[in-house]
Motif scaffolding. Structure first.
Motif, PDB file in Angstrom:
ATOM      1  N   ARG B 207       0.839  -1.197   0.000  1.00  0.00           N
ATOM      2  CA  ARG B 207       0.000   0.000   0.000  1.00  0.00           C
ATOM      3  C   ARG B 207       0.877   1.252   0.000  1.00  0.00           C
ATOM      4  O   ARG B 207       1.772   1.398   0.833  1.00  0.00           O
ATOM      5  CB  ARG B 207      -0.901  -0.014   1.233  1.00  0.00           C
ATOM      6  N   THR B 208       0.633   2.163  -0.954  1.00  0.00           N
ATOM      7  CA  THR B 208       1.490   3.333  -1.126  1.00  0.00           C
ATOM      8  C   THR B 208       0.649   4.594  -1.220  1.00  0.00           C
ATOM      9  O   THR B 208      -0.195   4.717  -2.103  1.00  0.00           O
ATOM     10  CB  THR B 208       2.344   3.180  -2.401  1.00  0.00           C
ATOM     11  N   LEU B 209       0.850   5.497  -0.264  1.00  0.00           N
ATOM     12  CA  LEU B 209       0.106   6.754  -0.280  1.00  0.00           C
ATOM     13  C   LEU B 209       1.003   7.867  -0.792  1.00  0.00           C
ATOM     14  O   LEU B 209       2.170   7.956  -0.419  1.00  0.00           O
ATOM     15  CB  LEU B 209      -0.364   7.112   1.129  1.00  0.00           C
ATOM     16  N   VAL B 210       0.433   8.717  -1.658  1.00  0.00           N
ATOM     17  CA  VAL B 210       1.178   9.880  -2.135  1.00  0.00           C
ATOM     18  C   VAL B 210       0.354  11.128  -1.823  1.00  0.00           C
ATOM     19  O   VAL B 210      -0.865  11.077  -1.793  1.00  0.00           O
ATOM     20  CB  VAL B 210       1.445   9.786  -3.657  1.00  0.00           C
ATOM     21  N   SER B 211       1.027  12.237  -1.564  1.00  0.00           N
ATOM     22  CA  SER B 211       0.328  13.496  -1.314  1.00  0.00           C
ATOM     23  C   SER B 211       0.473  14.343  -2.569  1.00  0.00           C
ATOM     24  O   SER B 211       1.566  14.778  -2.911  1.00  0.00           O
ATOM     25  CB  SER B 211       0.932  14.204  -0.102  1.00  0.00           C
ATOM     26  N   LEU B 212      -0.646  14.565  -3.261  1.00  0.00           N
ATOM     27  CA  LEU B 212      -0.567  15.211  -4.573  1.00  0.00           C
ATOM     28  C   LEU B 212      -0.517  16.743  -4.463  1.00  0.00           C
ATOM     29  O   LEU B 212      -1.001  17.324  -3.507  1.00  0.00           O
ATOM     30  CB  LEU B 212      -1.740  14.762  -5.443  1.00  0.00           C
ATOM     31  N   ASN B 213       0.074  17.313  -5.491  1.00  0.00           N
ATOM     32  CA  ASN B 213       0.341  18.751  -5.470  1.00  0.00           C
ATOM     33  C   ASN B 213      -0.085  19.455  -6.765  1.00  0.00           C
ATOM     34  O   ASN B 213       0.719  20.075  -7.436  1.00  0.00           O
ATOM     35  CB  ASN B 213       1.837  18.970  -5.224  1.00  0.00           C
TER      36      ASN B 213
END
Lengths: 460, 282
Positions: B207-213
């Protein structure tokens, strides 16, 4: 019989190069002439078309006599934002629709006269009416659009302490970020907001109820009641492939950049905006026409309204449709986009399908049906999607026990009472997208109910 | 109301850390959330992640990388100066709980937004491995802070001037190759970096979370400027995110949408630099 007095307007060829107000209003002479057309009906039907119930023959009689001070005072008994209503109300579907003269010819130009009276007062200096004695009660209002401003003004006049919480950095809601300068100059909105402040309403910007502070926290902090007037929220998209290509905007983003952030003055203002030469606006409500006319003023050569129904069903204010056509906006009717195609990440073409009209649907308008095999392409380098907005969801999501519909609107009765005691709501967050004056009417009725509610409550 | 700069620190030549007086925001802020800030009357609204919040002091910490006109202008402000608007906290907080072994990855100024997540995950009892990367050692930020909240800590630089020479994904790959049990990966940084991290963990289904910009305007869900495609659905980063499942994000679309105003941004920056050209920077 005197003919309905037209308003002076800027020349279409000149005005599409700037954001100046298109309609110039009446001078005193024209206003009196127009006021003379009113028959002063004993049972005035016009009033039933006004959601805030202005004494229309009353104020028009004062204009006829040349007593403009009394005219504006009469309007302000019911309406705190006459400069705005006189400009943006769809009068042909409201007060003017019920004018007896409309049966045989042109109705009295009620909206124009309201605007005249309010502009007259502004030039002269605004009067601040007396308030009731302080009640010691506090009301919080979420949202500073037409519903919130109206509720606030009514409540503060009744002696309550009113604080408006606004999420954006400027108050006014849709009046500020949505309706363009050429239809409703920002200085008019500013002056009406200034008037509300001078009545004693405290406006706090940069406060998102539901994020910065919740409705329940406000109640715990000692507010006796809350009015939720947070309006319409997230824009709807078509849900077709390619809709996230560059230069596909929601009308809300497009108009917010231009109106709130003044992107048309980039780089003097820091927010940029971009339009190509060929702009397609999807939808035909007021917002679509505002976006189309804004695109022209930003330098687009070819702007069209793409609408899936026919001219007859166009929901926008007739006057604005005329203005748009005069300015060169084209109508592409019975047309539905099905796909957007791009190049280098930017939109270049829209695949569309022709529609035909079937039987009326739930909205009473004839249902558009795709014509098989009629697919065609429209070349475009900017698309603005203006097919409506969903209700603002933040307060609903963060307030326990606040009932909502499946569409996300807050459930409230005619007086704004929600499923939670002490929490009232009105305007677009209850009805879905509607008009400025309907939101004001809702704010007004809620203010009455809030006043009753907090007076009945036992002192704590 | 204005929002005062309580303190300022230079983390790298182009990265500044500000503590801003904003008591109501500080009280509410949770890891993963952001604010929208506007410096002055003619300014634009820009999103900045809350790197830290201190309710007692009534202040939040923001880290600003000077990449354009507004961030450069912000970078020139000093302790005691104010900005006109600061609204928040916005976006959804991260679901902080005990996952087990978590790898937190920050690239460039993305270390600032990954720091509060790392801190909260550590506090929730997770075993934390951190990897921070930058082009060169001068651009490494929050090194001490990240190390302090991590059980295992790695540095990478593109030029090898500190730590491992190469990318953050080199270390991540190494950990995977070693067969280390990883329950969650959180990555924040430039789009290509987040994409590379997601590509690295995808075959292992970690499981991989990214914080988008993406570009934002209101930051409250009203306009859709920040929309992204996640699992073939359109989401608004400001209200549905900013954290998303990295395996479902269309990074190429995000990258394209981020470049939309590049010429305008360059133009604004150039005009600003010409204007301040003569001004003394010190």
């Amino acid at each position: 019989m005197i003919a309905r007095q037209p308003m002076l307007e800027h020349d279409p060829r000149e005005r599409i190069r700037n954001f100046d107000e298109v309609a110039l209003g009446y001078d005193a002479e024209r206003a009196v002439l127009e006021a003379e057309r009113c028959l002063q009906c004993e049972n005035p039907t016009c009033m039933k078309g006004c959601p805030v119930n202005i004494d229309i023959p009353g104020f028009i009689a004062h204009i006829k006599e040349g007593n403009f001070d009394l005219a504006i005072r009469k309007i302000k008994e019911k309406n705190h934002l006459p400069a705005i209503c006189g400009r943006v109300c769809p009068v042909k579907d409201q007060c003017e629709k019920f004018c007896v003269l409309a049966k045989k010819g042109e109705p009295v130009a009620i909206g124009n006269l309201e605007r005249f009276a309010s502009d007259y007062e502004w030039k002269k200096g605004v009067e601040i009416p007396r308030k009731a004695e302080a009640s010691g009660k506090r009301v919080a209002i979420a949202g500073s659009g037409p519903a919130g401003l109206t509720a606030a003004a009514d409540l503060v006049k009744l002696g309550h302490e009113v604080t408006i919480f606004e999420a954006l950095h400027v108050p006014g809601g849709v009046l500020t970020y949505g309706i363009p300068e050429f239809r409703l100059p920002k200085k008019v909105v500013e002056r009406e907001v200034e008037y509300i402040k001078r009545l004693g309403v405290d406006i706090r910007t940069d406060m998102v109820i539901g994020r910065t502070i919740t409705a329940d926290e406000l109640l715990r902090q000692g507010f006796d009641a809350i009015f939720v007037g947070t309006g319409a929220g997230p824009p709807q998209f078509l849900g077709v492939p390619g809709e996230n290509l560059g230069l596909v905007y929601s009308a809300n983003e497009f108009l917010t950049r231009v109106n709130l952030m003044q992107a048309y003055e980039f780089p003097e203002y820091d927010t940029p905006i971009k339009v190509g030469k060929k702009v397609a606006v999807i939808g035909a409500g007021n917002v679509a026409f505002d976006a189309a006319r804004t695109a022209l003023r930003l330098g687009a050569r070819d702007v069209s309204i793409v609408y899936r129904r026919s001219e007859e069903e166009i929901p926008a204010r007739i006057e604005e449709v005329h203005h748009a056509e005069e300015e060169g906006v084209k109508l592409r009717l019975l047309t539905l986009p099905t796909r957007m195609l791009g190049e280098g990440g930017l939109v270049r073409r829209m695949e569309c399908i022709k529609m035909s009209l079937g039987k009326p649907d739930e909205s009473g308008r004839r249902r558009p049906i795709p014509v098989k095999g009629s697919e065609f392409y429209i070349d475009t380098d900017t698309v603005i999607v203006a097919i409506g907005r969903k209700p603002n969801p933040l307060i609903q999501q963060t307030t326990e026990g606040l009932k909502t519909t499946s569409w996300g609107t807050i459930v409230a009765d005619d007086f704004g009472q929600t499923s939670r005691s002490g929490i009232f709501a009105g305007g677009d967050v209850v009805t879905g997208e509607a008009t400025v004056i309907e939101a004001m009417g809702a704010g007004k009725r809620a203010a009455e109910a809030i006043d009753r509610f907090i007076k009945q409550r036992k002192k704590h | 109301m204005t929002y005062k700069i309580v303190s300022k620190k230079e983390l790298a030549p182009t990265i500044k850390m500000f503590e801003m007086g904003a008591p109501v925001v500080a009280r509410k802020a949770k890891a993963g959330q952001f604010v929208i800030l506007r410096i002055k009357e003619r300014g634009e609204r820009i999103p900045l992640t809350i790197a830290d919040a201190n309710p007692e002091r009534g202040a939040i910490t923001l880290v600003v990388e000077e990449i354009g006109k507004t961030t450069k202008e912000l970078g020139r402000l000093n302790e005691g100066d104010s900005v006109l608007d600061l609204v928040g906290p916005l976006g959804n907080p991260m679901d902080i709980r005990k996952y087990g072994r978590v790898v937190c990855i920050g690239g460039g100024s993305g270390v600032a937004p990954v720091y509060p997540l790392t801190k909260a995950l550590k506090k929730a009892g997770n075993k934390v491995t951190s990897i921070i990367g930058a082009k060169t050692r001068e651009l490494l930020i929050l090194e001490g802070e990240m190390q302090e909240t991590s059980d295992e800590f790695y540095i990478t630089t593109d030029d090898g001037s500190k730590g491992h020479r190469g990318f953050v994904t080199d270390i991540l790959r190494k950990l995977l190759d070693e067969g280390k049990q990883i329950d969650l990966v959180v990555a924040v940084g430039p789009v290509p970096m987040m994409k590379a991290v997601a590509d690295t963990t995808k075959p292992n289904k970690i499981r991989t979370l990214v914080s988008l910009n993406p570009i934002m305007v209101d930051g409250m869900g009203m306009c859709g400027a920040c929309r992204v495609t996640v699992g073939e659905k359109t989401k608004f980063t400001c209200v549905d995110g900013p954290l998303f499942d990295g395996h479902l994000v269309d990074f190429d679309e995000l990258a394209a949408r981020r470049q939309l105003y590049e010429p305008e941004e360059k133009r604004a920056l150039k005009a600003y630099e010409e204007k301040i050209g003569g001004a003394d920077d010190s």
